[in-house]
Motif scaffolding. Structure first.
Motif, mmCIF file in Angstrom:
data_model
loop_
_atom_site.group_PDB
_atom_site.id
_atom_site.type_symbol
_atom_site.label_atom_id
_atom_site.label_comp_id
_atom_site.label_asym_id
_atom_site.label_seq_id
_atom_site.Cartn_x
_atom_site.Cartn_y
_atom_site.Cartn_z
ATOM 1 N N GLY A 178 24.548 138.639 16.221
ATOM 2 C CA GLY A 178 24.712 138.742 17.660
ATOM 3 C C GLY A 178 23.426 139.127 18.350
ATOM 4 N N ASN A 179 23.470 139.029 19.668
ATOM 5 C CA ASN A 179 22.400 139.517 20.526
ATOM 6 C C ASN A 179 23.067 140.333 21.620
ATOM 7 O OD1 ASN A 179 20.510 139.767 22.713
ATOM 8 N ND2 ASN A 179 19.295 138.131 21.793
ATOM 9 N N MET A 180 22.962 141.655 21.526
ATOM 10 C CA MET A 180 23.667 142.526 22.447
ATOM 11 C C MET A 180 23.203 142.330 23.894
ATOM 12 S SD MET A 180 26.141 144.357 21.361
ATOM 13 C CE MET A 180 26.198 145.464 22.779
ATOM 14 N N GLU A 181 21.902 142.158 24.101
ATOM 15 C CA GLU A 181 21.399 142.038 25.468
ATOM 16 C C GLU A 181 21.949 140.802 26.177
ATOM 17 O OE1 GLU A 181 19.562 144.212 27.306
ATOM 18 O OE2 GLU A 181 20.035 145.517 25.618
ATOM 19 N N ARG A 182 22.211 139.762 25.398
ATOM 20 C CA ARG A 182 22.743 138.522 25.972
ATOM 21 C C ARG A 182 24.257 138.403 25.778
ATOM 22 N NH1 ARG A 182 18.705 134.133 26.355
ATOM 23 N NH2 ARG A 182 16.640 135.001 25.981
ATOM 24 N N PHE A 183 24.860 139.352 25.078
ATOM 25 C CA PHE A 183 26.262 139.317 24.686
ATOM 26 C C PHE A 183 26.610 137.948 24.093
ATOM 27 C CE2 PHE A 183 30.890 139.837 24.924
ATOM 28 C CZ PHE A 183 30.997 141.114 24.418
ATOM 29 N N MET A 184 25.849 137.616 23.038
ATOM 30 C CA MET A 184 26.081 136.398 22.261
ATOM 31 C C MET A 184 26.494 136.819 20.859
ATOM 32 S SD MET A 184 22.670 134.318 23.469
ATOM 33 C CE MET A 184 22.978 132.901 22.417
#
Length: 595
Positions: free
Chosen positions: A480-486
């Motif tokens: 995941g990528n928390m900053e992009r909520f992906m």
């Protein structure tokens, strides 16, 4: 047959036939002179009608619109029996498509209820008939697999009685459906998370908390977390700042109450039907004996508290001997709120409600540095920690300056990524040293002074049916990528047209899930149970359909791919699934197909 037990008993009593009728009812449905009874609406029989629509829902004195089944939240209990065949006619009165997935039920894939995977969905003002044989028993549940309807109340419990004697002895039972409710529409919640992943986190560390010690972090630890642009309190994406935590559709102030007679063995069938909430469950003053996990019987294990992730179920036996009330607590793991209910001998009784406990802090192990203890961060070099977020390497410990090499923690360095992982904007972290955490106490319960259930406590009551060694292994990374909520598997979102995960029919495979993120992920496989590799007694590995993979942790299970078809495989945190952590498991050949 629609089974309205209250009306049936009332009519029988009026005709003088109550006690004769009692003998015809199963133990869970029988009443007595004290008026003790099952109190959730219940449907049973070979033909059941379900209608999906919108219904006003009130909690804490405020009313909103819920998506309901037969007008109730949660939906009615479906009471079935192993060996029967059931026909469920589902009518959609919404202005949008809907569906029902029968969570944990083993059935033909065409009946699994996932639009676009196993069937087209149910269009507005249409009826779809699910029909399948019941080949198992236990506690399960059902919910929408369309859009974000599940977050609006579209869920309910399933109880399947065994065809023969139940190995679990009990005098009375209650079904407890744990869930979360927000008056903010789920699409708005998801939109806010995409713009600001920490939008709902009102429990961040503060200057005041540093000064008075309540944050339980040193200045150096705070600086290190800041250098990594990570939040040690980022535990639940959505929490009590917007959610009210429900038990059987009741908020904490409404105090749902289940009745008992002192000395009875009471079976609690506990289902986490929430959209985004993991709970720690306890009943202060009352021990719980876990007898079933995800509908599968386990050797009894006595505990004082357990964590239940989204979509898991646990059955426990309690035996209250005193003539007093007990509080049932389902506390969100970030301690931002709790669900509350009561067990009592008589209506109207209450027990003390414990206060929320202190907010947990994430640790090095939650960052995928499993070989380090909880205090290791404080001794690490500040520049080294900054390098974890920015990809720079710091001196190695062997150099003598005391700093750690962080080159392996570069978040998006293809050289450090596992094979087959797509390392792009959707991946902001690759765990350096993920640990098997099945034997560890879960988040927030590491130091409580009582007995806590861990996955390694679970031992299947019956021998595993397939004890062949796996013929191959597979590793799947939760990314995941928390900053992009992906979110995704192996660095890819489902929308990127990923290849399905393929198994040969009856193939035996050992699968390892590696969590490369700092969030827990309850991973669910449709149409199958898998055996957790816990290191417990050989041939008695616990069977699960959903497993919580701890932050920075890994879970290994053995799977026999014996149910042909196309099956959903996903994180059961609803927003994570919709943000990409979803794939299809394909089991071939199908029945009658050529090899």
């Amino acid at each position: 047959m629609k089974f309205d037990r209250r009306a049936l008993l009332g009519g029988a009593a009026a005709g003088g036939g109550l006690w004769a009728l009692q003998a015809l009812l199963p133990a869970w449905a029988q009443t007595d002179s004290a008026g003790l009874r099952a109190d959730l609406p219940t449907l049973t029989g070979p033909d059941i009608g379900l209608t999906i629509g919108r219904t006003p829902f009130t909690v804490n004195g405020r009313t909103g619109q819920a998506v309901t089944i037969n007008g109730t939240l949660p939906a009615p209990v479906l009471r079935l029996r192993e060996g029967q065949t059931v026909r469920l006619s589902v009518t959609n009165t919404l202005d949008e498509d809907t569906s029902i997935h029968w969570h944990g039920i083993l059935l033909p894939f065409q009946m699994d209820g996932v639009p676009g995977i196993s069937f087209p969905g149910i269009r507005p003002r249409e009826t779809f008939v699910y029909e399948f044989p019941i080949i198992q028993s236990g506690t399960f549940w059902y919910h929408s697999h369309s859009g974000l309807q599940e977050a609006l109340g579209h869920y309910g419990p399933i109880v399947i009685d065994p065809a023969g004697a139940d190995p679990v002895g009990y005098d009375r039972e209650h079904v407890l459906v744990l869930s979360d409710w927000s008056f903010m529409r789920p699409h708005e919640i998801l939109e806010k998370l995409k713009k600001s992943p920490g939008y709902f986190n009102r429990q961040r560390t503060t200057l005041a908390g540093l000064l008075d010690g309540s944050d339980r972090m040193s200045l150096e630890e705070r600086r290190m977390w800041g250098s990594m642009r990570m939040d040690p309190r980022d535990i639940l994406d959505v929490n009590g700042s917007t959610y009210t935590y429900l038990i059987n559709g009741h908020g904490p102030a409404e105090n749902w109450t289940g009745l008992f007679r002192p000395g009875e063995r009471v079976r609690l069938r506990i289902i986490n039907a929430s959209a985004m909430s993991i709970f720690n469950v306890r009943i202060p003053g009352l021990a719980m004996t876990v007898v079933q996990a995800d509908g599968e019987n386990v050797r009894p294990v006595e505990v004082d508290e357990f964590q239940i992730s989204v979509a898991e179920t646990y059955d426990v036996i309690v035996r209250p001997t005193e003539d007093r009330a007990y509080t049932i607590v389902s506390e969100a793991i970030d301690r931002s709120g709790m669900g509350r209910a009561t067990l009592a001998p008589r209506p109207g009784m209450t027990a003390e409600v414990p206060p929320l406990r202190q907010v947990p802090n994430l640790t090095m192990r939650d960052m995928g540095m499993g070989s380090m203890d909880h205090g290791a961060m404080a001794g690490m070099d500040h520049a080294a920690m900054g390098g974890m977020a920015h990809g720079s390497a710091s001196p190695d410990p062997a150099s003598g300056d005391g700093a750690m090499s962080m080159a392996g923690m570069n978040m998006r360095d293809p050289d450090n990524a596992p094979p087959d992982m797509e390392v792009g904007v959707g991946v902001d972290m690759v765990s350096m040293d993920p640990a098997n955490r099945l034997g560890e106490r879960p988040t927030g319960l590491e130091t409580v002074p009582h007995r806590v259930l861990v996955y390694t406590d679970l031992v299947s009551l019956q021998p595993n049916k397939d004890q062949r060694p796996p013929s191959r292994t597979m590793e799947i990374h939760l990314t995941g990528n928390m900053e992009r909520f992906m979110w995704g598997f192996d660095g890819r979102k489902f929308s990127e047209l990923v290849e399905p995960i393929r198994f040969e029919r009856n193939e035996r495979v050992r699968v390892t899930l590696v969590n490369d993120t700092m969030m827990a992920h309850p991973i669910h496989l449709h149409g199958h149970f898998f055996e957790l590799v816990t290191g417990g007694p050989a041939g008695h590995q616990p069977l699960k359909h959903t497993v919580n993979v701890a932050p920075g942790g890994k879970v290994t299970f053995d799977l026999t791919a014996d149910n042909p078809g196309d099956w959903a495989f996903h994180c059961h945190l609803l927003m994570h699934m919709h943000a990409g952590m979803f794939n299809v498991v394909t089991v071939r050949p199908l029945e009658g197909a050529a090899s």
